[in-house]
Write an enzyme that holds these catalytic residues in place. Structure first.
Site, PDB file in Angstrom:
ATOM      1  CG  ASP A 153      -1.717   1.186   1.389  1.00  0.00           C
ATOM      2  OD1 ASP A 153      -2.360   1.747   0.594  1.00  0.00           O
ATOM      3  OD2 ASP A 153      -1.535   1.916   2.480  1.00  0.00           O
ATOM      4  CG  ASP A 209      -1.578   7.960   0.170  1.00  0.00           C
ATOM      5  OD1 ASP A 209      -1.177   9.120   0.396  1.00  0.00           O
ATOM      6  OD2 ASP A 209      -1.579   7.300  -0.879  1.00  0.00           O
ATOM      7  CG  ASP A 231      -2.299   2.747   6.448  1.00  0.00           C
ATOM      8  OD1 ASP A 231      -2.607   2.476   5.248  1.00  0.00           O
ATOM      9  OD2 ASP A 231      -2.548   3.700   6.923  1.00  0.00           O
TER      10      ASP A 231
END
Length: 264
Positions: A24, A26, A203
């Site tokens: 991922d 961001d 996240d």
């Protein structure tokens, strides 16, 4: 597994060319900014990703909510295999073309209503991506409850074709058929990734589909930070910790014969 049950989870100490890495962006590779365009790419990250791409024989892909064109801009001149807009588009090879999956026409038709909802708060930003629509409220956190309720109502009225993703300070509408998990499956069926043990690092709740996909393939799901929406033991404190781990691996201290060593 709850964070409270087992503390922190350690990432593998070593990697070799039998692994595949899905990242991922961001909140995982990059520190989150108040606005999507405000992120910065640390100078060491692009060389590290380029080195890892070579060490893994091309089995490294970015899997992001951002469009692939934005990923190319952020990490220029590096072009990696990538999935954008939560799997609504993908590129299996950095030198290849981006393939766009079809989206339900109701999604773009909802944009005016999304903008009307968001207009109640002057600092709420609507981001049209093409195959997804994101509503960012990091600069207006008090909007969260009312904004989320209104968007849930809008999505419910859409008849099931659209899904609302409730991420960190963002709510995103997407075609529910296209997920990060589906993107991982597409990569794992391609020559560069086939037969490898996958790792997905993310996240937020938007990464759960990717987590489940790699676990189903016998791989590792590694969460970044403590997030109540993700019932997993975190492996990294934040994006800086992810970058440090990638740098160690790229520098050779983490590339070795496969050991499968990871705390479970």
């Amino acid at each position: 597994m709850n964070v409270q049950d087992g503390g922190w989870r350690m990432p593998p100490a070593t990697l070799d060319a039998s692994w595949a890495l899905f990242l991922d962006v961001d909140g995982t590779l990059l520190d989150i900014a108040d606005e999507p365009q405000g992120v910065s790419v640390p100078p060491r990250l692009v060389p590290d990703l380029r080195q890892l791409f070579g060490l893994l024989d091309g089995a490294l892909a970015l899997v992001s909510g951002r469009p692939v064109t934005e990923l190319d801009h952020l990490f220029r001149p590096l072009r990696l295999p990538a999935a954008g807009q939560h799997g609504a588009e993908y590129r299996l090879d950095g030198a290849g073309a981006v393939v766009a999956r079809r989206i339900d026409p109701i999604l773009p038709a909802l944009v005016p209503q999304v903008r009307t909802i968001a207009a109640v708060w002057p600092n709420v930003e609507v981001e049209e991506k093409g195959a997804a629509v994101a509503v960012h409220f990091r600069r207006e956190p008090e909007a969260e409850t009312q904004l989320t309720r209104a968007l849930r109502t809008l999505v419910a009225a859409a008849g099931g074709a659209v899904e609302l993703l409730e991420g960190k300070m963002v709510r995103e509408l997407r075609d529910r058929r296209h997920t990060k998990g589906a993107a991982v499956g597409t990569f794992l069926a391609s020559p560069a990734f086939a037969g490898r043990r996958p790792i997905f690092i993310g996240d937020d709740v938007t990464d759960e589909d990717g987590f489940r996909a790699v676990e189903a393939a016998g791989g590792l799901a590694l969460a970044v930070g403590i997030n109540p929406a993700i019932p997993r033991r975190p492996a990294f404190t934040d994006a800086a910790a992810v970058r440090d781990w990638l740098s160690r691996v790229a520098g050779g201290t983490g590339m070795a014969t496969a050991t499968g060593a990871a705390a479970r």
